[in-house]
Structure formats: C-alpha cells, structure tokens
Write an enzyme that holds these catalytic residues in place. Structure first.
Site, PDB file in Angstrom:
ATOM      1  N   ARG A  94     -68.739  -2.031 -39.900  1.00 45.10           N
ATOM      2  CA  ARG A  94     -69.298  -3.057 -39.031  1.00 45.10           C
ATOM      3  C   ARG A  94     -69.596  -4.270 -39.897  1.00 45.10           C
ATOM      4  O   ARG A  94     -70.013  -4.136 -41.051  1.00 45.10           O
ATOM      5  CB  ARG A  94     -70.591  -2.572 -38.346  1.00 45.10           C
ATOM      6  CG  ARG A  94     -70.386  -1.552 -37.242  1.00 45.10           C
ATOM      7  CD  ARG A  94     -69.714  -2.149 -35.995  1.00 45.10           C
ATOM      8  NE  ARG A  94     -69.494  -1.164 -34.942  1.00 45.10           N
ATOM      9  CZ  ARG A  94     -68.353  -0.497 -34.759  1.00 45.10           C
ATOM     10  NH1 ARG A  94     -67.322  -0.705 -35.559  1.00 45.10           N
ATOM     11  NH2 ARG A  94     -68.230   0.361 -33.757  1.00 45.10           N
TER      12      ARG A  94
ATOM     13  N   GLU B 221     -68.831 -10.567 -33.295  1.00 46.30           N
ATOM     14  CA  GLU B 221     -67.582 -10.248 -32.615  1.00 46.30           C
ATOM     15  C   GLU B 221     -67.785 -10.282 -31.113  1.00 46.30           C
ATOM     16  O   GLU B 221     -68.771  -9.742 -30.624  1.00 46.30           O
ATOM     17  CB  GLU B 221     -67.089  -8.857 -33.029  1.00 46.30           C
ATOM     18  CG  GLU B 221     -66.639  -8.794 -34.464  1.00 46.30           C
ATOM     19  CD  GLU B 221     -65.987  -7.463 -34.829  1.00 46.30           C
ATOM     20  OE1 GLU B 221     -65.368  -6.839 -33.949  1.00 46.30           O
ATOM     21  OE2 GLU B 221     -66.097  -7.055 -35.980  1.00 46.30           O
TER      22      GLU B 221
ATOM     23  N   HIS C 272     -60.194  -6.685 -35.927  1.00 50.01           N
ATOM     24  CA  HIS C 272     -60.685  -5.365 -35.521  1.00 50.01           C
ATOM     25  C   HIS C 272     -59.557  -4.525 -34.925  1.00 50.01           C
ATOM     26  O   HIS C 272     -59.661  -4.051 -33.782  1.00 50.01           O
ATOM     27  CB  HIS C 272     -61.847  -5.500 -34.531  1.00 50.01           C
ATOM     28  CG  HIS C 272     -62.799  -4.334 -34.600  1.00 50.01           C
ATOM     29  ND1 HIS C 272     -64.147  -4.439 -34.368  1.00 50.01           N
ATOM     30  CD2 HIS C 272     -62.592  -3.034 -34.917  1.00 50.01           C
ATOM     31  CE1 HIS C 272     -64.716  -3.260 -34.511  1.00 50.01           C
ATOM     32  NE2 HIS C 272     -63.788  -2.384 -34.853  1.00 50.01           N
TER      33      HIS C 272
END
Lengths: 325, 322
Positions: free
Chosen positions: B239, B268, B287
């Site tokens: 993360r 994000e 991602h």
C-alpha cells in the site's frame, strides 16, 4: 625475466585487476597499451611482446601474427575469438587463450530481465496514467501469468542451461532444442527436449543460445516467425547473425510475433537509421548482456591469469580447443 | 423472492464469471450494480441487498453499513480490506470476506520484474546507442549482478515469502524483517531474519510486503531512507502509505537512495499531475501487479463463492478480521 605484456583495448576504464595478477607473478614486468589501431605500436615495441592481451573486437590477423617475434600467448578478453587468425597462430606455435563461461550467469539474467520486461511491462503504463486511468481499467486483456508461460531455449549449452534453470525456478515450462544434446541430458537439466518447429509453436518466449558460424546462415528467418505464436517474444543475446534481422523487423511490424529483445545485431554498432532501432516492440541494448561488476572482474582477472600461467609454465590456462595438443 | 446481490465496482469490464456462479446457485436472484459514489443507490435499492460484493477501492464506511437492512456478507474483490469499517460490520452481524493469496504469484513476479528492471536497465540504452556508443563504453558503472545482490523483504507473510522464494532461486541473498515471524520460520525458506536497521543498511533491493495498518503507516520515511545504501532500490506492491511519499520523492531526487518501482501510491486513484509521476528513477504502474488471466478468474470465482456459501448457510473461509 622481465616480460613485455601488451594490452590492446579500448573498452576498460582501468587495469587494476590485471596489474594485481601480474605483480603477484612477476618481480618486474613492462606493461604497454594500444588502441585497436595498433600497427604503429606493433612496429615500435609490439613485435617484442611476450604476451598479447586483447579485446575480442581487435583484428589479430596473419600479418600481425607473423611479426610477433617473441610472443608466447595471445590472450583474448572473451569467450569468443573469431577476431584471431587461429591458423596463423597455430603455425607460429602461439597458443590462443580465452575465458569461456565467465558471463553465463549474466547472460541468463539478461534473458530473465527481458522476459520480465515483456511479461510485466513496468514502463508501459505512463500513457494510461497520464490519461487519468488507474487499476484494472488500464489492462485491456490480462495475459497469463509467468507460471503459465512456456520458454523455448535453442542451444542447450552452458548458457542455455543456466537460463533454463532460472526460468524453471520461476515456474515456467522450459523446452529445449539442441540437436547435439541427448534428451536425457536436457531432462536432467529440468527441460523438455523438442524439435525446433514443435518448440516454436508452443513457446511464449524463445531465447537463442546457438553457436554462430558464419557459413551456417541464420537459424531464424521469416518462416520461423510464422511458426511462432502471435504473442511470442524472441530474445537474442548470442550473435546477431543467428537471426535474419530484416525478417524479424518485418515480423514484429506486421504483428506476426509480439516483439524481441536484442543485445546483438547483424551490424554492430548499428547505423542510427537502422530500422531495427526504430521498430516498436523491438528492444535493443548495446551488447551489454555480459556486463556486470562481477563478470568484468572475472574476465580481466582470468585473461591476465591465462598469460601468467603460460609465461611461468603453470597449469590451468584456458587454451582454445584448436590450439590444444 | 430471490436474493438481491449488490456489486459495487468501477474496475471490471464485465461480470460474466460472478453472474454465472450466482445464477447457477440462485436462479431467481437479482444482481444490481453501482460505482463507488453509491449513496443514492444505497437509498434506492442497495440498503435491502442480501449481499454486497465490492472492489477494494470502495469506501464501505459506518454511514453506509448502518443503512443496510438485511445484508449478511460484504465480499471483497481483493486481498486487502483497509477501506471497510469491519468493526461496524461485525457489530451489525455482517461478515466481511476477502480473497487472500489469489495473486501471490503475480505480485512476487512483479517484485522480481522490478529488481531486474533496475539491475539490467534494458530500457536505458537508447540514447547511448543513438550517440554511437556500443559495448562496455555504453555502461558507465557496471553493477553487481542480481545473483550477487541482497534483498530485504519487509513483511514475511504469504506474499513476502513467495518473493523470498523466487529471489533465493535466482541466487540472491535474502533478509527478512517482520516482528511477527520468527527466525526459525524464516530460516525454513532460506531467509535471514534481521532488524529493520540492519536490513536497510545492507540491502541492494527492498520489497515492501507488510499488511497496511496503523503500525506500518509511514514505516519508511526519510530517517529510514538515510540508513539505506545510495545505490538501493525499493519495490512497493503493498500500500502506498507504508512509505511517507514526499520523503521518498525527496530521497530519490537527492540521491539518498537510487530509485523505486511503485505499483501503489499514497492517494489512489491519483491525479495524473501528482509529483510522484514526475521523478526520474521512480517508475509507477497503476496498481496492476496482481493482474493476470489466472488471478482475475480466481478472484472473481472466490468472491462470488463466498457470497454463495454465506447465503446457503455453509461455513465461509476467508473472513477478514482486524
């Protein structure tokens, strides 16, 4: 004895490792350096050299060898030695030494890096991000993961086997084509022996490690590319001549195969307008796959050690097969 | 009347796998769909859903959960669950499931791709070639090869262990930092347990694979970057906020460390003009490290499967707990 050692090279930034090896072996020695254009130096001092140490790009022809009065070894910085006129050296009784396998690990790592480049595409997403896209929206067609991919290795010698070992460790299925290696040996090394056509039809990645001889012509031509999968990638870190380069450019441009990673070309260095440098899907590196701190150190040290062994009569020099008794 | 299943997602192009699993088990079920901005849909129909299947990006907070009248399960499409108020869900008797491990191989491959990317720099030679440089002249400083490099894995769980396994197989020396995993367990997979400081000082590459929660928020900041080698690279597939992003940007710009490959960023989805996208030697992917044909299929199958089991009253694995 105060040997005259002559290094012909334009590549290395320094010669610390060679000097260390020489200092340990000789109480005193003369070390001379020349660029690839060495004819002048040959006349002034080179003809007296006890040993010639040279890069594989240096032309060691019959005329040069004929002038060496005192030379006991020609030691090349490399595992290939087609720059040396071996016939002329043999006739004069000068052994040619080389450094086989010093970069097997590096070349294998280059191949794996190329596979990851195409498989994971770390640099392929900048455009999508710029457009404000993120996540799964940026992946139109998820491909199969590495575990589900097949690698074909053509030429299953020392380097090919090192590549195979790494690919298998990453979970890939490994096929090998090599008419000179028995099936059992291929199997013992974790790969499956196949015919070339069979391998080309199944592989997602093809890595070329065949030995190149100019008279055998290219192993890969337009016909080979049409036998491959549309998403297949060709990786070449052996010699440029193994592939018919214009056929490859065409195959990638027309979508016959997906792409290629090339560390070697038919013409090196290439002209700036060589189409191979300007074909999307073809990644070119400037013949650097063998380079690492570790491989260079091994190469410089072993080339110097070959000289020491021969001049001092110690065993252990790597003499090319043609010069072995 | 059949079950009502509410899918909250903006990622997938289609839901064929989920629909076929749900319809096969509950032929008269209703499936409805919303994007992440779903408060209006919640009022209109979502509040009466029997099950929610949602993307990890969706914020399922107290405000939303408290409106749910009959929901039994919130099934996440993903291995992380940091945007779900699990405590609130549990208070209401709602089970939250996730899909751990569906993309372990894909993430481990991404980390290795990052290591080879920085070690080999295959994309970095076009300007040297156009200047006519070829061979060793094109290489300013040869680096140690991958099999002579050291990797520090931070977070030696399922994914960290898979990364370590690949790195070991490719000849790397692998260290592990994880306060919750013992030296013996690490030794079993060939990993040397270190303190964070020791690992930072020795590593050529660092792979971030911890769970993201309070304890790991901002785990790496300028203080830690300064303990690293100036030649070291970081690969983050966990993360974004495991690192202090502005410190990372500064550390790379000032040469405190060499670079980073990031599949996750602090905010994000990000704005395209965020600074993180404009730092030389930081490569960012959107991602996608977990994505492959196989991982997608497994993710969709398992998330929908969790809903089926829950609604049929069968035992459910994959329960998210705090």
């Amino acid at each position: 004895m105060k040997p005259l050692l002559w290094i012909i090279d334009e590549e290395w930034p320094d010669y610390k490792l060679e000097k260390q090896v020489f200092q340990q072996a000789f109480a005193d020695y003369d070390l001379h350096f020349s660029s690839n254009d060495y004819m002048e130096d040959l006349r002034t001092f080179g003809y007296r050299a006890d040993a010639v140490i040279c890069q594989i790009s240096v032309d060691i022809n019959a005329e040069m060898i004929a002038r060496l009065d005192n030379c006991k070894v020609i030691s090349v910085y490399g595992s290939g030695y087609n720059n040396v006129n071996v016939q002329a050296a043999r006739e004069k009784g000068i052994p040619v030494a080389f450094v086989p396998g010093y970069c097997a690990e590096d070349i294998a790592e280059y191949v794996i890096a190329s596979i990851f480049h195409f498989q994971k595409g770390l640099t392929h997403y900048a455009g999508a991000i710029e457009k404000g896209l993120w996540g799964a929206q940026t992946v139109a067609h998820p491909g199969r993961r590495l575990h589900a991919r097949t690698l074909l290795i053509t030429g299953f010698g020392r380097i090919g086997r090192t590549v195979g070992e790494k690919a298998a460790a990453l979970g890939m299925r490994v096929l090998a084509y090599d008419p000179f290696v028995p099936k059992e040996v291929v199997q013992q090394n974790g790969a499956q022996s196949v015919e070339l056509e069979e391998g080309l039809a199944q592989a997602d990645y093809v890595s070329v490690h065949t030995t190149y001889t100019p008279d055998s012509g290219p192993l890969f031509t337009g016909a080979s590319f049409s036998q491959m999968k549309k998403n297949a990638v060709l990786i070449n870190a052996s010699r440029g001549g193994v592939i018919a380069q214009s056929d490859l450019v065409q195959a990638v441009s027309n979508g016959v195969i997906r792409g290629a990673a090339l560390d070697v070309l038919v013409d090196e260095p290439p002209a700036n307008d060589d189409p191979v440098l300007h074909t999307p899907g073809i990644l070119v590196t400037p013949h650097i796959s063998y380079l690492s701190e570790d491989s260079l150190a091994e190469l410089q040290e072993r080339a110097a050690r070959n000289v020491v062994c021969i001049l001092t009569g110690l065993p252990g020099a790597d003499i090319i097969p043609e010069c072995r008794k | 009347m059949g079950f009502h299943i509410w899918i909250i997602d903006e990622e997938w192009p289609d839901y064929k796998i989920e629909e076929s699993i749900l319809k096969e088990n509950f032929p008269d079920c209703t499936i409805s769909y919303s994007g992440y901005d779903c408060m209006k849909d919640l009022e209109d129909f979502g509040k009466d859903a029997d099950a929610i299947i949602c993307q990890v990006y969706a914020h399922i907070d107290r405000k939303l959960i408290e409106k749910l009248t009959r929901c039994k399960i919130i099934a996440l499409f993903g291995g992380g669950f940091d945007r779900i108020d699990i405590q609130c869900a549990n208070e209401k008797g709602i089970t939250v499931t996730y899909v751990p491990g569906y993309c372990t191989k894909d993430l481990a491959d991404y980390v290795m791709a990052g290591i080879y990317y920085f070690n080999k720099k295959l994309n970095g030679y076009s300007s040297a070639i156009s200047k006519g440089l070829w061979g060793a002249q094109a290489v300013t400083t040869p680096v140690d090869r991958v099999d002579a490099s050291k990797l520090l894995v931070i977070g030696v769980g399922r994914i960290g262990s898979a990364v370590a396994g690949r790195a070991k197989a490719l000849g790397m020396d692998v260290m592990g930092y994880d306060p919750y995993v013992s030296a013996e367990i690490m030794a079993k997979i060939g990993v040397r347990k270190t303190t964070l400081d020791e690992g930072l000082a020795q590593a050529d590459f660092i792979s971030l694979n911890p769970k993201y929660y309070k304890e790991t928020d901002g785990l790496l900041s300028m203080t830690e970057f300064k303990k690293m080698k100036p030649t070291a690279h970081i690969i983050n597939t966990s993360r974004g906020r495991v690192m202090v992003e502005k410190d990372l940007i500064r550390a790379v710009k000032e040469g405190v460390i060499a670079g980073a490959a990031l599949d996750v960023v602090a905010n994000e989805p990000p704005s395209p003009d965020d600074e993180i996208f404009n730092v030389p030697n930081i490569v960012v992917t959107p991602h996608i490290s977990y994505i492959s044909k196989q991982s997608f299929e497994e993710l969709k199958r398992r998330a929908a499967g969790n809903v089926v089991k829950m609604l049929k009253g069968e035992p459910v694995k994959d329960i998210a707990v705090l």
